[in-house]
Design a protein around this motif. Structure first.
Motif, PDB file in Angstrom:
ATOM      1  N   THR A  15    -122.953  19.796  -2.916  1.00  0.00           N
ATOM      2  CA  THR A  15    -123.094  21.024  -2.567  1.00  0.00           C
ATOM      3  C   THR A  15    -122.163  21.911  -3.364  1.00  0.00           C
ATOM      4  O   THR A  15    -121.167  21.404  -3.677  1.00  0.00           O
ATOM      5  CB  THR A  15    -123.156  21.652  -1.161  1.00  0.00           C
ATOM      6  N   GLY A  16    -122.383  23.338  -3.908  1.00  0.00           N
ATOM      7  CA  GLY A  16    -121.467  23.968  -4.466  1.00  0.00           C
ATOM      8  C   GLY A  16    -121.283  23.397  -5.835  1.00  0.00           C
ATOM      9  O   GLY A  16    -119.915  23.386  -6.113  1.00  0.00           O
ATOM     10  N   ALA A  17    -122.265  22.993  -6.581  1.00  0.00           N
ATOM     11  CA  ALA A  17    -122.197  21.835  -7.647  1.00  0.00           C
ATOM     12  C   ALA A  17    -122.057  22.623  -8.924  1.00  0.00           C
ATOM     13  O   ALA A  17    -122.142  21.652  -9.996  1.00  0.00           O
ATOM     14  CB  ALA A  17    -123.255  20.727  -7.364  1.00  0.00           C
ATOM     15  N   THR A  18    -122.023  23.691  -9.201  1.00  0.00           N
ATOM     16  CA  THR A  18    -122.300  24.399 -10.498  1.00  0.00           C
ATOM     17  C   THR A  18    -120.957  24.744 -11.110  1.00  0.00           C
ATOM     18  O   THR A  18    -121.096  24.956 -12.356  1.00  0.00           O
ATOM     19  CB  THR A  18    -123.371  25.511 -10.441  1.00  0.00           C
ATOM     20  N   ARG A  19    -119.868  24.545 -10.373  1.00  0.00           N
ATOM     21  CA  ARG A  19    -118.487  24.865 -11.066  1.00  0.00           C
ATOM     22  C   ARG A  19    -117.359  24.064 -10.386  1.00  0.00           C
ATOM     23  O   ARG A  19    -117.596  23.718  -9.034  1.00  0.00           O
ATOM     24  CB  ARG A  19    -118.473  26.351 -11.029  1.00  0.00           C
ATOM     25  N   GLY A  20    -116.021  24.057 -10.744  1.00  0.00           N
ATOM     26  CA  GLY A  20    -115.052  23.712 -10.332  1.00  0.00           C
ATOM     27  C   GLY A  20    -115.210  22.090  -9.631  1.00  0.00           C
ATOM     28  O   GLY A  20    -115.570  21.449 -10.432  1.00  0.00           O
ATOM     29  N   ILE A  21    -114.683  22.108  -8.341  1.00  0.00           N
ATOM     30  CA  ILE A  21    -114.672  20.620  -7.792  1.00  0.00           C
ATOM     31  C   ILE A  21    -116.110  20.080  -7.804  1.00  0.00           C
ATOM     32  O   ILE A  21    -116.363  18.869  -8.084  1.00  0.00           O
ATOM     33  CB  ILE A  21    -113.974  20.714  -6.427  1.00  0.00           C
ATOM     34  N   GLY A  22    -116.948  20.660  -7.357  1.00  0.00           N
ATOM     35  CA  GLY A  22    -118.314  20.458  -7.072  1.00  0.00           C
ATOM     36  C   GLY A  22    -119.027  20.046  -8.375  1.00  0.00           C
ATOM     37  O   GLY A  22    -119.523  18.992  -8.509  1.00  0.00           O
ATOM     38  N   ARG A  23    -118.844  20.724  -9.465  1.00  0.00           N
ATOM     39  CA  ARG A  23    -119.431  20.287 -10.825  1.00  0.00           C
ATOM     40  C   ARG A  23    -118.710  19.034 -11.362  1.00  0.00           C
ATOM     41  O   ARG A  23    -119.598  18.044 -11.765  1.00  0.00           O
ATOM     42  CB  ARG A  23    -119.099  21.345 -11.833  1.00  0.00           C
ATOM     43  N   ALA A  24    -117.259  18.838 -11.069  1.00  0.00           N
ATOM     44  CA  ALA A  24    -116.633  17.694 -11.517  1.00  0.00           C
ATOM     45  C   ALA A  24    -117.302  16.489 -10.700  1.00  0.00           C
ATOM     46  O   ALA A  24    -117.344  15.337 -11.204  1.00  0.00           O
ATOM     47  CB  ALA A  24    -115.067  17.866 -11.526  1.00  0.00           C
ATOM     48  N   VAL A  25    -117.387  16.669  -9.453  1.00  0.00           N
ATOM     49  CA  VAL A  25    -117.723  15.636  -8.760  1.00  0.00           C
ATOM     50  C   VAL A  25    -119.205  15.038  -9.084  1.00  0.00           C
ATOM     51  O   VAL A  25    -119.421  13.750  -9.165  1.00  0.00           O
ATOM     52  CB  VAL A  25    -117.819  15.888  -7.099  1.00  0.00           C
ATOM     53  N   ALA A  26    -120.036  15.998  -9.265  1.00  0.00           N
ATOM     54  CA  ALA A  26    -121.538  15.795  -9.798  1.00  0.00           C
ATOM     55  C   ALA A  26    -121.624  15.132 -10.971  1.00  0.00           C
ATOM     56  O   ALA A  26    -122.138  14.093 -11.352  1.00  0.00           O
ATOM     57  CB  ALA A  26    -122.570  16.962  -9.662  1.00  0.00           C
ATOM     58  N   ALA A  27    -120.870  15.554 -11.882  1.00  0.00           N
ATOM     59  CA  ALA A  27    -120.886  14.865 -13.307  1.00  0.00           C
ATOM     60  C   ALA A  27    -120.136  13.511 -13.234  1.00  0.00           C
ATOM     61  O   ALA A  27    -120.687  12.602 -13.939  1.00  0.00           O
ATOM     62  CB  ALA A  27    -119.701  15.523 -14.242  1.00  0.00           C
ATOM     63  N   ARG A  28    -119.423  13.186 -12.364  1.00  0.00           N
ATOM     64  CA  ARG A  28    -118.560  11.837 -12.368  1.00  0.00           C
ATOM     65  C   ARG A  28    -119.576  10.998 -11.454  1.00  0.00           C
ATOM     66  O   ARG A  28    -119.839   9.649 -12.073  1.00  0.00           O
ATOM     67  CB  ARG A  28    -117.161  12.005 -11.512  1.00  0.00           C
ATOM     68  N   LEU A  29    -120.234  11.498 -10.592  1.00  0.00           N
ATOM     69  CA  LEU A  29    -121.317  10.765 -10.062  1.00  0.00           C
ATOM     70  C   LEU A  29    -122.110  10.279 -11.000  1.00  0.00           C
ATOM     71  O   LEU A  29    -123.219   9.006 -10.858  1.00  0.00           O
ATOM     72  CB  LEU A  29    -121.944  11.382  -8.741  1.00  0.00           C
ATOM     73  N   ALA A  30    -122.821  11.452 -11.784  1.00  0.00           N
ATOM     74  CA  ALA A  30    -123.837  11.001 -12.757  1.00  0.00           C
ATOM     75  C   ALA A  30    -123.522   9.887 -13.780  1.00  0.00           C
ATOM     76  O   ALA A  30    -124.149   9.131 -14.069  1.00  0.00           O
ATOM     77  CB  ALA A  30    -124.333  12.242 -13.347  1.00  0.00           C
ATOM     78  N   ALA A  31    -121.995  10.078 -14.245  1.00  0.00           N
ATOM     79  CA  ALA A  31    -121.611   9.248 -14.972  1.00  0.00           C
ATOM     80  C   ALA A  31    -121.551   7.618 -14.455  1.00  0.00           C
ATOM     81  O   ALA A  31    -121.575   6.658 -15.231  1.00  0.00           O
ATOM     82  CB  ALA A  31    -120.201   9.679 -15.582  1.00  0.00           C
ATOM     83  N   ALA A  32    -121.522   7.744 -13.407  1.00  0.00           N
ATOM     84  CA  ALA A  32    -121.321   6.245 -12.526  1.00  0.00           C
ATOM     85  C   ALA A  32    -122.767   5.717 -12.205  1.00  0.00           C
ATOM     86  O   ALA A  32    -122.966   4.591 -11.853  1.00  0.00           O
ATOM     87  CB  ALA A  32    -120.574   6.425 -11.244  1.00  0.00           C
TER      88      ALA A  32
END
Length: 267
Positions: A15-32
Motif C-alpha cells: 500500500t502507498g506504493a507509488t512513491r517513497g518507501i512503498g515504491r522502493a519496497v514494491a520494486a525490490r519485491l518485484a526484483a526478487a
C-alpha cells in the motif's frame, strides 16, 4: 542482482506504493521475483507504477472500508494467491500540539494508520493466509516508542500499529508471521519538510552520517517478508542510521533534535 529470498512467484500487496518507501519496497519485491500488486490514491500513478514493475494495481484509499476487500479480490483473481502484505500507506497529519488537534483529523490518522492495516490483514487472513500461510510487514516509525514535538498524532497512531503488530503475531501464529519496520528520518516526500533545507546538518547528527533512503527500508522489509526470516515474528526492525545510540552522545547530536523539532511541514 536482488536475491529471490524464496519470494519468486509469491503474490505481494504493497500500500502507498507509488512513491517513497512503498515504491522502493514494491520494486525490490518485484526484483526478487514476487508478483506485485500496488495500491495508492492516484490512478495514473498506480497504473504507471504497476506497468513499470510488471505487476497489477488498484487505485483508492486504504481508509475506504471497501478497499481492502477489493484489493484482495483483485490479487486472488489475477495471481491466485496472497502471500505477502506490506502496510505502508500512512498520514502524518494532524501536525502540531495535541491540545490543538482537531478530533476529526485525529480520527482520520487512526483510520488510515491503524484501522486500514487491520482491515487488510483481516481480508488477507480470511481469503488466503489462514489456510496457506503468509507474511505481513507493517511500516511503523522510530517515533512509536518515544515522544516528539508536533508529531503526537502520528507517533501515537504508529505506536498503536506497533502493538497491533505484536498482538497479531501472537494471534495468527504459526500460520502467519507479522513484523514491523520502524524507519528513522528517510528522504521521502512525506518527510521533505524535515530534511529538505537541513539535510547536511541532520546527517551530521546521526551516527552513520546520513539520513536514510527508501531503499534502506525496502531491504529490511523484503528480508522480513522472505524465507530468510522464517523464525522471526512479532519483531520491530529499527532502520534509523543509529538514532537510538546517539543518546550516549547528546551534545554531538543536539543539532539533529533541534532541527527536527523546529521545522513545520509544508501546508
Amino acid at each position: 542482482m536482488t536475491s529471490s529470498y524464496g519470494l519468486k512467484g509469491r503474490a505481494a500487496v504493497v500500500t502507498g506504493a507509488t512513491r517513497g518507501i512503498g515504491r522502493a519496497v514494491a520494486a525490490r519485491l518485484a526484483a526478487a521475483g514476487a508478483l506485485v500488486c500496488v495500491t495508492a490514491r492516484d490512478g495514473d500513478d498506480v497504473r504507471r507504477t504497476a506497468k513499470e514493475l510488471g505487476g497489477i494495481g488498484l487505485a483508492g484509499s486504504v481508509a475506504d472500508p471497501g478497499h481492502p476487500a477489493r484489493v484482495t479480490e483483485l490479487v486472488l483473481r489475477e495471481f491466485g494467491r496472497f502471500d505477502v502484505l506490506v502496510n505502508n500507506a500512512a498520514t502524518n497529519q494532524p501536525y502540531g500540539p495535541l491540545m490543538d488537534a482537531d478530533p476529526g483529523a485525529w480520527r482520520e490518522a487512526f483510520t488510515l494508520n491503524v484501522e486500514a492495516p487491520l482491515r487488510l490483514m483481516q481480508c488477507a487472513w480470511q481469503a488466503w493466509m489462514r489456510e496457506h500461510r503468509g507474511v505481513v510487514v507493517n511500516i511503523c516509525t522510530e517515533g512509536a516508542t518515544h515522544v516528539g514535538p508536533n508529531v503526537g498524532a502520528y507517533n501515537t497512531s504508529k505506536a498503536a500499529l506497533l502493538h497491533l503488530t505484536r498482538q497479531l503475531a501472537g494471534e495468527l501464529a504459526p500460520r502467519v508471521r507479522v513484523n514491523s519496520v520502524s524507519p528513522g528520518l528517510v528522504r521521502t516526500e512525506m518527510a521533505r519538510f524535515v530534511w529538505e533545507r537541513h539535510e547536511d546538518e541532520l546527517a551530521a547528527g546521526l551516527p552513520l552520517g546520513r539520513i536514510g533512503t527508501p531503499e534502506d527500508v525496502a531491504r529490511a522489509v523484503v528480508w522480513l517478508a522472505s524465507d530468510e526470516a522464517e523464525w522471526v515474528t512479532g519483531a520491530d526492525l529499527l532502520v534509523d542510521g543509529g538514532t537510538r545510540v546517539r543518546t550516549a552522545y547528546s551534545d554531538r547530536y543536539a543539532v539533529h533534535d533541534r532541527l527536527r523539532s523546529s521545522v513545520p511541514p509544508h501546508a
